[in-house]
Design a protein around this motif. Structure first.
Motif, PDB file in Angstrom:
ATOM      1  N   ILE A 268     -18.331 -13.984   5.351  1.00 30.85           N
ATOM      2  CA  ILE A 268     -18.190 -12.694   5.266  1.00 30.85           C
ATOM      3  C   ILE A 268     -18.878 -12.435   3.772  1.00 30.85           C
ATOM      4  O   ILE A 268     -19.705 -11.541   3.411  1.00 30.85           O
ATOM      5  CB  ILE A 268     -17.129 -12.167   5.434  1.00 30.85           C
ATOM      6  CG1 ILE A 268     -16.800 -12.012   7.052  1.00 30.85           C
ATOM      7  CG2 ILE A 268     -17.245 -10.422   4.867  1.00 30.85           C
ATOM      8  CD1 ILE A 268     -15.572 -11.399   7.378  1.00 30.85           C
TER       9      ILE A 268
ATOM     10  N   TRP B 240     -22.489 -13.783   3.085  1.00 30.22           N
ATOM     11  CA  TRP B 240     -23.486 -12.946   3.529  1.00 30.22           C
ATOM     12  C   TRP B 240     -23.607 -11.744   2.740  1.00 30.22           C
ATOM     13  O   TRP B 240     -24.469 -10.975   3.217  1.00 30.22           O
ATOM     14  CB  TRP B 240     -23.185 -12.822   4.985  1.00 30.22           C
ATOM     15  CG  TRP B 240     -23.543 -14.058   5.903  1.00 30.22           C
ATOM     16  CD1 TRP B 240     -23.962 -15.231   5.434  1.00 30.22           C
ATOM     17  CD2 TRP B 240     -23.118 -14.362   7.321  1.00 30.22           C
ATOM     18  NE1 TRP B 240     -24.062 -16.141   6.424  1.00 30.22           N
ATOM     19  CE2 TRP B 240     -23.348 -15.712   7.424  1.00 30.22           C
ATOM     20  CE3 TRP B 240     -22.557 -13.389   8.070  1.00 30.22           C
ATOM     21  CZ2 TRP B 240     -23.345 -16.233   8.660  1.00 30.22           C
ATOM     22  CZ3 TRP B 240     -22.414 -13.946   9.520  1.00 30.22           C
ATOM     23  CH2 TRP B 240     -22.735 -15.156   9.636  1.00 30.22           C
TER      24      TRP B 240
ATOM     25  N   LEU C 151     -21.655  -9.097   3.154  1.00 27.98           N
ATOM     26  CA  LEU C 151     -21.564  -7.993   3.998  1.00 27.98           C
ATOM     27  C   LEU C 151     -20.684  -6.683   3.612  1.00 27.98           C
ATOM     28  O   LEU C 151     -21.258  -5.563   3.925  1.00 27.98           O
ATOM     29  CB  LEU C 151     -20.785  -8.679   5.326  1.00 27.98           C
ATOM     30  CG  LEU C 151     -21.652  -9.772   6.080  1.00 27.98           C
ATOM     31  CD1 LEU C 151     -20.609 -10.045   7.626  1.00 27.98           C
ATOM     32  CD2 LEU C 151     -22.803  -9.097   6.371  1.00 27.98           C
TER      33      LEU C 151
ATOM     34  N   GLN D 279     -23.417  -4.794   1.587  1.00 28.51           N
ATOM     35  CA  GLN D 279     -24.595  -4.389   2.559  1.00 28.51           C
ATOM     36  C   GLN D 279     -24.018  -3.247   3.468  1.00 28.51           C
ATOM     37  O   GLN D 279     -24.624  -2.249   3.660  1.00 28.51           O
ATOM     38  CB  GLN D 279     -25.052  -5.455   3.390  1.00 28.51           C
ATOM     39  CG  GLN D 279     -25.647  -6.689   3.028  1.00 28.51           C
ATOM     40  CD  GLN D 279     -26.297  -7.577   3.973  1.00 28.51           C
ATOM     41  OE1 GLN D 279     -26.119  -7.403   5.088  1.00 28.51           O
ATOM     42  NE2 GLN D 279     -27.001  -8.839   3.563  1.00 28.51           N
ATOM     43  N   TYR D 280     -22.757  -3.274   3.581  1.00 29.82           N
ATOM     44  CA  TYR D 280     -21.829  -2.092   4.246  1.00 29.82           C
ATOM     45  C   TYR D 280     -21.230  -1.021   3.485  1.00 29.82           C
ATOM     46  O   TYR D 280     -20.636  -0.333   3.862  1.00 29.82           O
ATOM     47  CB  TYR D 280     -21.184  -2.453   5.796  1.00 29.82           C
ATOM     48  CG  TYR D 280     -22.233  -3.568   6.641  1.00 29.82           C
ATOM     49  CD1 TYR D 280     -22.888  -2.435   7.616  1.00 29.82           C
ATOM     50  CD2 TYR D 280     -22.743  -4.572   6.619  1.00 29.82           C
ATOM     51  CE1 TYR D 280     -23.895  -3.037   8.490  1.00 29.82           C
ATOM     52  CE2 TYR D 280     -23.600  -5.080   7.249  1.00 29.82           C
ATOM     53  CZ  TYR D 280     -24.010  -4.206   8.347  1.00 29.82           C
ATOM     54  OH  TYR D 280     -24.925  -4.885   9.072  1.00 29.82           O
TER      55      TYR D 280
END
Lengths: 257, 257, 257, 257, 257, 257
Positions: D241, D244, D246, D249-250
């Motif tokens: 997590i 990457w 994440l 990104q979110y």
């Protein structure tokens, strides 16, 4: 081949014993000998879980005693098949039959689907559980309830007959039932006229069970195909029963000796 | 909110009552009050259909009496959930819980599949019938049997613990079980260590049922969500019970008055 | 009650007719009269869909002719129950039985689960479809295949017996089967010794079907419980059959007149 | 035992937050602390797959953040149980409950069958999938749809109440439902009067889930029975997590740290 | 008939796009035009519920945009069939296909049973849910897991091929699988050699979906048999989407206009 | 890719051959070549098990001969999918399609549930067996029967169209069917208008099977994904067929050489 059968009407009233005996007599094979008994205590119908529970132990002891006395088969005369598994567990030589199982096994070879006509809506869940357990869920063309208690059913047989006929017709025409099962042993006697009216086989719970019991006895005597004693119907050890004084505690001295 | 619970150990021996009482005490909510009882007659384990049948009526009368005495809930302390439906039928205010149902309902929200570790192969069919009835057939990651009678299990707890651990590991690793249920109330006390060893939740039949019973009482008292009295659990009419003298016949004078 | 039964061995060889006749004779009721026939053309076993398809029409015409000649029942002697539904559709007075159905209906009352021992893996899917159709999916304790064609099975009966015994033991001990069904009519004769070896009922496909056929005839003659003529087994209209000259086209002049 | 619960109303409107908070307050245990939140973006109801999909990620991040902030439980306040499995996958200490699952698990011990009253026909398939997944297919006594969108339901509560009452009566009388489940969290407040009218337990989706969540927290804290981390709910590796990105990104920086 | 298809590889890496494009090109019909895209953000595999949830919204918007741009079909390139139902809900003219569904529908006509070879045990539950939902529970000849993450599978293709071959052989020989499905889109390229080795059809998830998509487009264009807009796939009202500013909130301005 | 298909109308009348040929021509792919044949003997419809049984062998021999003559596919043009499994068993290179299977596989991706409109109530059981076998039991939104024999249906097409339309509307509105399947090949031509009237996809049995056959041929030719030859569809050994002189016995000299 002689077949000695005990028919147990599992309620505390002998009012129907004679009638049932005559009825069985007319349907039995020549060399079948039948005795009909009812219970010494208990409720007068089994429409509630509670009433059914009350009679289970007494049914079992009657079955066990019948085995001791040399009977070949026992019929538990209630469409709930009360105590059927336990009765098969405690017996070795004698075989046990019960109405719902017998009717469904016979119906299975007469048509693709069947409808069971029961007394009251409350009975549906209880009987449906058995339909599922016996594997016939996909063959059940809906239930029908006459909405009459077992006792009402006995008292006004004309009214009962009318309602049953209506339901049976509906089952065949609307639900596409190919066979009708009368889901209460007290509906005995209705099948003959009904089956002419609706045009499909109408199974009588008492006669169907009688015939299934005769088959089971035949299979046991000829080929030794009786209840399997592996796992589900493995009998309890006699020693434990004696040690724990179960006979004395439940007032059935001698049936396990 | 006070919760008075009767725990019924449905065998004719009080040897485990104290131990179970202490065990429940350690797991209960603060305002829960628990009494543990066993039966006055009957077998010492329920590994056979026959033994189970013998205790059903006495369980029901204990439950009914508990309701009369003001209990809020009753627990039927055997993984067969013996007499559960009938007990719910005869009670109004009191709620009834039993181990297999409680464990499965809890397991359902903890993982996708569970494995039940039972005492003997013979128990598998009986318990599997309940798994199916409760709707969890597709969640069952195979059964495991320790091949020990309930009594052996009590007598050599170390051997039992070793076997259970092996089976639980196999269940998780090979059958992909995500939760383990200890399928016998006498396996109490094993869960804690086991769950550290196998790394998934291991449900103890006694504690799970205690917690489910507390939930049910809470729901009943707060929102009046008790057993539905429509159809399946509709109670038998008190009048009939009195008329037929069922209390006298079964030696439980006064519980229906 | 006299029962005239035609046993059809649906292959183009009469080699087994005598043996089967003697076997049936030893198992039948006193007033049962049996004739055994095989086909005039076709394959020597039905291990492939194609072979089975080839014999269906001839089976049906033999059954119809038997009804014309006054037989009370017909047995289709192959565990695939080939043409069973169509045979019930075209007959009115005569009843039709077949091995897989008969064995499973009987097994259902002898134990909770059964295992079927079949000839080859290829047969599993085909027979499993019938298990599902008859409602016994949940009672099947896995299949076993002896991995021998029907013909090998006939030729080396000692080897066959050894393999079947091993599989049956495994079925009982590992898969918890409570009843064994020998899933091929050519396995006749094996059941007696086998059932002593494995300790559970072992159903013989020929004898089980004979007894089921006798029951069905009894039910038909006594209570008029024959195949339902509603929907599934509703017969085709004779007029159409004559109009379309089906008798001539299929070389069975006279059987529908 | 303190229980900190986050209730997520998964729509982009806080209009109902206060009302729901008060409602939960009246039903919660004394030591339960509840916070109600709704989403910052998204649709105003979840009647379409698309709308539901839009909110899933935000639900998960709220749940994860709640765990970070020390909450013991999270409730996903929509009868579709949106993101339930993923929410259980990403959490360790916190437990997650959702309405459909909670209602069915509770209904299972109150009666043999239940009927769910949903908003629109479109919802039937979606909810039925969950009924099947949770194992209750055979307990479902047909669905009923009030044919009102979630928003209509809020706007004309009198009309809604009348329609729901009619459907509930029909469910009990015609379909033999023994328990009613109100299949939309926005039907809150209706249960009390309704259950007096129809005479069977009527489960409120919000209160049932609250109580189930409290049970789950109790089980987690006392016995460490939380979501199994084997297979289905095994958490994704934190390293991946982070690697990457994440969180970036979110837009949820920090919740996995 | 021209068929324009968008293939979505729903991970945040375009590394495989070229390879997949070439692969599709070799298998497509002459007049099929394919574009391959991957995501701009998100995880690199979907082995966890969480990762899958993160990509759902972006998949949907790609599908919707493809419809706007005149594509005839979209393929969601992950064996979890992520967002399949929602994608069918939001589209009218374009049809949507996904691997698990396509493979099973094709397998159904090639053999009686199939086995799916998946990457990790964790995926089993998730994929099994789809097998059940699509109706193929009784056709599944057990699952096999290669116990390799999606990424390992890509990195050591020789090791992966060896393991898959072993599992496939076991599936055919021991579990009697008649068809093998490679349950991961990243297993592309393996099928050809494998199917020579094991002797039964081995379905490649990418090619099977391509062909199913071409069929669906053909059906839509010729007979107007596209996704039904009744109930399950009824589209959300465009007005609501605009009113609620969903396009702005999720950064996809213009796709619903 | 050229696709040579034989369409078998399995009745003894060529009256519909031309019409069907034209119909297929309008729906086929450009490079598909179709021949339509009917039988030389047999009944004029297959509404009874008996009639269906009569044509099975002739269907198989036509299929086998088609393979010999270089056809790529065969369509068995009756919604009962008569002889489908056996046809797949005896062929290697040629693939076989049939209407019920093709329609359901297509319907599965167009909506969540479908309703099949059949000719007569009698057909329901027969077709339902196939629905179950193909795995779509839970997707069936009840059956509808137009209560017209196949022949009436042909003779009064206006009356038939009216009835079918009524039933289709009812299926969508009351039973929530999302797709309609016309469950008889003789209902061809109705789908187009019907689907405008009811607003959901209406599958035509002939066109759906044509398209499925084209897909199957494409899969076979491109990827060698034809019928699996393991277990269910393993072909009978040519040697046996020759040895037993099956060709001579059934008048099909040369088709197995």
């Amino acid at each position: 081949m002689e077949k000695r059968i005990l028919f147990i009407n599992p309620i505390a009233s002998s009012s129907y014993d004679d009638e049932i005996r005559e009825y069985l007599k007319a349907g039995k094979c020549q060399d079948t000998i039948i005795k009909v008994v009812s219970l010494e205590r208990g409720p007068l119908h089994l429409d509630y879980h509670y009433y059914e529970t009350l009679v289970l132990t007494d049914i079992l002891h009657l079955v066990k005693q019948a085995e001791e006395e040399g009977y070949d088969g026992a019929i538990i005369g209630c469409f709930l098949d009360s105590a059927l598994e336990a009765a098969r567990e405690i017996t070795h030589r004698l075989v046990v039959a019960a109405p719902a199982e017998s009717c469904m096994l016979i119906a299975a070879s007469l048509g693709h689907s069947f409808s069971i006509i029961v007394t009251k809506d409350k009975a549906l869940t209880r009987i449906r559980d058995n339909v599922v357990k016996y594997g016939f869920k996909d063959r059940l063309a809906l239930f029908k309830s006459v909405a009459l208690g077992v006792r009402d059913l006995q008292e006004d047989r004309t009214e009962a007959a009318t309602r049953i006929k209506e339901l049976a017709k509906e089952a065949v025409e609307r639900d596409l039932a190919e066979v009708i099962i009368l889901g209460c042993t007290i509906q005995f006697g209705f099948y003959k006229e009904l089956q002419q009216d609706v045009g499909v086989p109408v199974l009588d719970a008492i006669l169907a069970t009688l015939k299934y019991a005769e088959l089971m006895i035949e299979l046991k005597k000829r080929f030794n195909w009786g209840q399997s004693k592996a796992y589900s119907y493995e009998s309890p050890p006699r020693d434990e029963i004696i040690d724990w004084k179960l006979e004395e505690q439940y007032g059935v001295k001698g049936i396990w000796s």
